[in-house]
Design an enzyme around this catalytic site. Structure first.
Site, mmCIF file in Angstrom:
data_model
loop_
_atom_site.group_PDB
_atom_site.id
_atom_site.type_symbol
_atom_site.label_atom_id
_atom_site.label_comp_id
_atom_site.label_asym_id
_atom_site.label_seq_id
_atom_site.Cartn_x
_atom_site.Cartn_y
_atom_site.Cartn_z
ATOM 1 N N GLU A 118 62.590 19.573 82.625
ATOM 2 C CA GLU A 118 62.202 18.416 83.442
ATOM 3 C C GLU A 118 60.946 18.721 84.248
ATOM 4 O OE1 GLU A 118 62.427 19.541 86.752
ATOM 5 O OE2 GLU A 118 63.400 21.274 85.835
ATOM 6 N N GLU A 150 61.202 23.070 84.234
ATOM 7 C CA GLU A 150 60.487 22.796 82.978
ATOM 8 C C GLU A 150 61.325 23.085 81.729
ATOM 9 O OE1 GLU A 150 56.025 24.212 84.581
ATOM 10 O OE2 GLU A 150 56.849 25.086 82.749
#
Length: 356
Positions: free
Chosen positions: A179, A322
């Site tokens: 994310e 991430e």
């Protein structure tokens, strides 16, 4: 779509089947025939058994792995809860798409694809490799009212599930959650507080590295958001709508959709685990499909993993998000598969003392 019940969301995503116990038992029995003391490879053995149960194959081969990075912005950033400005979200999305972020580097090393999804970025983005699925241009400030409508929350979950189905059609055999969204540790902490009953003082962490003073402010913002919105702990879609993020909803849907497609999901850090908490609240049958990659430095992450009953493989003091911790743990997933495929049995190696 606005009035969708939990049951309707579950039905739309599809049935999540129980793990294949015969395949899991066959894998466990086979592990005990390999040239080692029973259970001596610890979590690798548990992982091999879990993967067999998920795939229905005693010796699974998981070559095509997809990291799905969901990106969204958060209105609560207005309250000064992050060390970075919201403008960093779209800038980092372009970095992912151009292959320059940490997750890209680690994914290349692990042989995984990175798919980046705009599900709620505040500005318009165009790129040939971007999965453009924007539901709204960032959430509203949850400290002043609901982050989004129930309809938008449902759409975020269904979008994630659709992306999972799409990638499975393209051959994906395993998913990693990732994310990007400046401020997203705040809604994640709120989700943990609401679904676990823990106070924000326990669930809030430093995110991108805020000061002691800002951390106290973040806790107050969380308390205010929960008090104003009164999210219902028995309705994860309501929680997502009131305090969540679009990328968190997207990841929850991706997790549910991947499990419905019979695919394992490696969960990254705090935000990914908050999405997994939403997903398990929507449908508890998803839990056996989840693999916890690591425990991050974000203080609430360990609590979240405890709530989910998941044991992380790595502890690397990471706090980037991430999907980086998830991708790093793919080497361990590969190791578990290779043990099953390549290691000699007592019989084949002519070694004495194996299980009979």
């Amino acid at each position: 779509m606005g009035d969708w019940s939990l049951e309707q969301v579950r039905e739309h995503i599809g049935t999540i089947r129980p793990l294949d116990t015969a395949a899991a038992q066959a894998a466990a029995a086979y592990l005990d025939r390999l040239t080692k003391p029973p259970g001596s490879l610890g979590k690798l053995e548990a992982l091999a058994i879990q993967l067999a149960g998920i795939t229905g194959e005693m010796k699974p081969v998981l070559t095509k792995k997809s990291v799905v990075v969901m990106a969204g912005d958060h209105g609560v950033c207005e309250e000064g809860v992050s060390a970075f400005p919201s403008e960093v979200t779209p800038q980092m999305v372009l970095n992912f798409l151009n292959g320059g972020a940490a997750v890209n580097v680690l994914a290349r090393q692990a042989g995984a694809d990175v798919q980046c999804v705009d599900i709620g970025v505040a500005v318009e983005l165009t790129h040939e490799r971007l999965l453009a699925r924007n539901i709204r241009r960032g959430t509203a400030n949850m400290a002043k009212g609901p982050a989004m409508s129930r309809e938008e929350a449902v759409r975020s979950v269904l979008t994630g599930a659709e992306i999972a189905a799409e990638l499975v059609r393209q051959g994906t055999q395993l998913f990693v959650t990732g994310e990007m969204g400046i401020g997203n540790t705040t809604p994640s902490a709120a989700i943990l507080s609401v679904l676990s009953g823990r106070p924000p003082a326990e669930t809030a962490g430093r995110g991108t590295g805020i000061t002691d003073e800002k951390l106290l402010h973040k806790i107050q913002v969380l308390e205010q958001a929960i008090q104003i919105n009164r999210p219902r702990a028995d309705d994860p879609i309501d929680v997502l709508a009131k305090v969540g993020g679009l990328e968190i909803g997207g990841l929850a849907g991706l997790i549910l959709g991947a499990a419905a497609q019979g695919r394992p999901v490696v969960i990254d850090g705090f935000i990914s685990s908050a999405a997994a908490f939403i997903a398990t609240a929507v449908n508890p049958a998803v839990l056996p499909y989840l693999i916890a990659s690591h425990v991050s430095q974000e203080s609430g992450h360990r609590l979240l993993l405890q709530e989910l009953g998941l044991s992380p493989m790595l502890e690397m003091d990471m706090r980037l998000g991430e999907g980086t911790g998830g991708v790093l743990s793919l080497h361990l997933v590969d190791a578990a598969c290779r043990i099953m495929q390549e290691m000699a049995t007592f019989e084949s190696a002519g070694v004495s003392g194996g299980a009979t």
